[in-house]
Scaffold this motif. Structure first.
Motif, mmCIF file in Angstrom:
data_model
loop_
_atom_site.group_PDB
_atom_site.id
_atom_site.type_symbol
_atom_site.label_atom_id
_atom_site.label_comp_id
_atom_site.label_asym_id
_atom_site.label_seq_id
_atom_site.Cartn_x
_atom_site.Cartn_y
_atom_site.Cartn_z
ATOM 1 N N ASP A 349 0.819 -1.213 0.000
ATOM 2 C CA ASP A 349 0.000 0.000 0.000
ATOM 3 C C ASP A 349 0.849 1.258 0.000
ATOM 4 O OD1 ASP A 349 0.941 -0.700 2.468
ATOM 5 O OD2 ASP A 349 -0.945 -0.376 3.546
ATOM 6 N N ARG A 468 -5.029 3.113 -2.530
ATOM 7 C CA ARG A 468 -5.222 3.367 -1.096
ATOM 8 C C ARG A 468 -6.233 2.412 -0.491
ATOM 9 N NH1 ARG A 468 -6.036 9.554 0.464
ATOM 10 N NH2 ARG A 468 -5.980 8.518 2.497
ATOM 11 N N ASN A 472 -4.036 -4.063 3.822
ATOM 12 C CA ASN A 472 -2.638 -3.941 4.209
ATOM 13 C C ASN A 472 -1.950 -5.288 4.055
ATOM 14 O OD1 ASN A 472 -0.310 -2.793 5.118
ATOM 15 N ND2 ASN A 472 -0.815 -3.005 7.284
#
Length: 484
Positions: A349, A468, A472
């Motif tokens: 990310d 975005r 994660n």
């Protein structure tokens, strides 16, 4: 004593050679397979870049506008996107060797037809034939290796093939410029003939024939719906500039939307659709697919627009403009070794957020190119784009596919390949159209190119907003080598 020792050694050597003969034959067969697939990938990669530096010369010879040459690139990439999903089924149904042989044959015939073209329409049709053959070269080659090698041998084989894919873009622009300046543009296509001839012989000699008798049926309806969506969407973006009628573009957008939405209920009812909707339940696959599409639209316009800018506005010759592409290729090749460590340290990310900004900024930097800009500044901008764009591709490829199950990996990879080729065509189409619109609006080709690079850079920056939304990813994960 000496005679006995000599006879013993000969007998031992003969027995040893008999013992290792099957292994040596198997090793030779694997080596030949790797070279066959590498040559096929090299031809495909070379042909996507060698044409760009020759476009102004082709336009003059065919009495067409240079920016109208975008149809040559779009026809090739869009055809590859349309036919890629069928490659795996064709290999299962008719055998790897047979289909790969046909693919190279079509590619060579298409190359000869390109070299023989006397009008733009003829050249576009020849590029379509080339694209049909090219769409099957890499997928079927990878499939043949997967069925022959496993484990570490398979990973090493893919690494070797990726080298062939890197050499093509390095040689392509310079080789194309040299052919045009020293001979004629026809040689950028004729070079495929001897390479293809060697490939055809090697396929007949070394490639195994592994047809599956009970191959599953192919989803022709699903493929037709998605193909109609891609073709209509591509033509819709190109239609306003070519026809000056927004109504045509609007109608094509409607066709694209209807065919895309029609696929959803169809895929739910179909037992074995072309692409299962379950693919999109993997969050990173959906986000990565959209991010890839948006980012590649911006970056794919660069190899098309830069040679045109250099030759039409900066006064460079074909060879000079081809040599100016070398910093992009070399920096891209060198930067591949950095990507694993950067992703491991910062995560997908964070890395994609920063690197996307650098790619977009470097594209905007191309708007600064002018006769007064120092050469060293141009080289720095070119190298920055090459390095960041190469790492961007590797990271985007990995994060998009790494979360798929083994069951969905093949289908997901095919859809991903379609989106990649579609994005290249869209980038060329949108970039070329913007130059024409701005040039018509401001009466200056230089301004048209600068504003187009600015717009394509902004498009690339917008893809950072998409990334975005990535989950994660574990920092220990590192991207595997993947084709561009």
């Amino acid at each position: 004593m000496t005679g006995f020792s000599l006879a013993f050694r000969q007998a031992f050597a003969a027995r040893r050679s008999c013992h290792f003969a099957p292994q040596m034959n198997k090793l030779s067969s694997h080596t030949a397979l790797l070279w066959i697939v590498a040559v096929g990938f090299f031809m495909q990669a070379l042909d996507t870049t060698i044409v760009n530096t020759a476009l102004p010369s082709i336009a003059r010879d065919l009495h067409a506008a240079p920016l109208a040459m975008q149809s040559i690139v779009v026809a090739y990439t869009l055809t590859m996107a349309l036919f890629t999903p069928a490659s795996g089924w064709l290999a299962d149904r008719f055998g790897t060797r047979r289909v790969y042989f046909v693919a190279i044959t079509l590619f060579v015939i298409g190359s000869l037809a390109c070299a023989s073209a006397h009008t733009l329409d003829q050249l576009v049709m020849a590029r379509v034939l080339q694209g049909i053959g090219g769409s099957m070269l890499l997928p079927i080659g990878r499939l043949a290796i997967l069925r022959t090698m496993t484990g570490e041998a398979y990973v090493s084989a893919l690494a070797m093939i990726s080298v062939a894919g890197q050499v093509g873009p390095i040689l392509g622009p310079t080789l194309g410029g040299w052919f045009v300046q020293s001979f004629t543009w026809h040689w950028i296509f004729l070079i495929n003939v001897p390479i293809g001839a060697v490939g055809l012989y090697a396929v007949r000699r070394f490639l195994p024939d592994d047809a599956i008798r009970n191959a599953p049926p192919f989803d022709f309806v699903g493929c037709g719906l998605l193909s109609l969506c891609m073709v209509a969407f591509s033509l819709a973006l190109d239609s306003p500039v070519q026809t000056h009628r927004g109504l045509v573009s609007a109608a094509l957008f409607v066709v694209a939307a209807v065919s895309a939405f029609a696929y959803i209920p169809y895929a739910r009812r179909k037992r074995n659709p072309l692409f299962h909707l379950a693919l999109f339940r993997e969050p990173n696959f959906s986000v990565g697919l959209i991010g890839n599409l948006v980012c590649r639209i911006g970056s794919s316009a660069v190899p098309f627009l830069l040679p045109l800018l250099m030759q039409l506005e900066l006064g460079y010759g074909p060879l000079h403009s081809g040599l100016m592409m070398l910093p992009i290729a070399f920096a891209g090749t060198l930067s591949k070794r950095w990507i694993a460590g950067l992703v491991k340290r910062y995560g997908y990310d964070n890395f994609l957020l920063v690197n996307t900004a650098l790619v977009g900024a470097s594209i905007i930097g191309f708007a600064l190119f002018s006769p007064s800009l120092p050469l060293v500044v141009e080289i720095v901008i070119l190298a920055l784009f090459g390095a960041c764009n190469s790492m961007q591709f590797a990271a985007m490829n990995s994060v998009t596919l790494k979360g798929l199950s083994i069951k969905d990996a093949g289908s997901g990879n095919s859809l991903f390949s379609m989106v990649q080729m579609l994005a290249i065509g869209l980038g060329v189409s949108i970039g070329g159209s913007l130059v024409q619109v701005f040039e018509h609006q401001f009466g200056s080709g230089a301004i048209g190119f600068r504003l187009s690079f600015l717009c394509m850079g902004v498009v690339t920056l917008l893809s950072g907003l998409v990334f975005r939304r990535l989950d994660n990813a574990p920092r220990a994960a590192a991207p595997a080598p993947a084709a561009r």
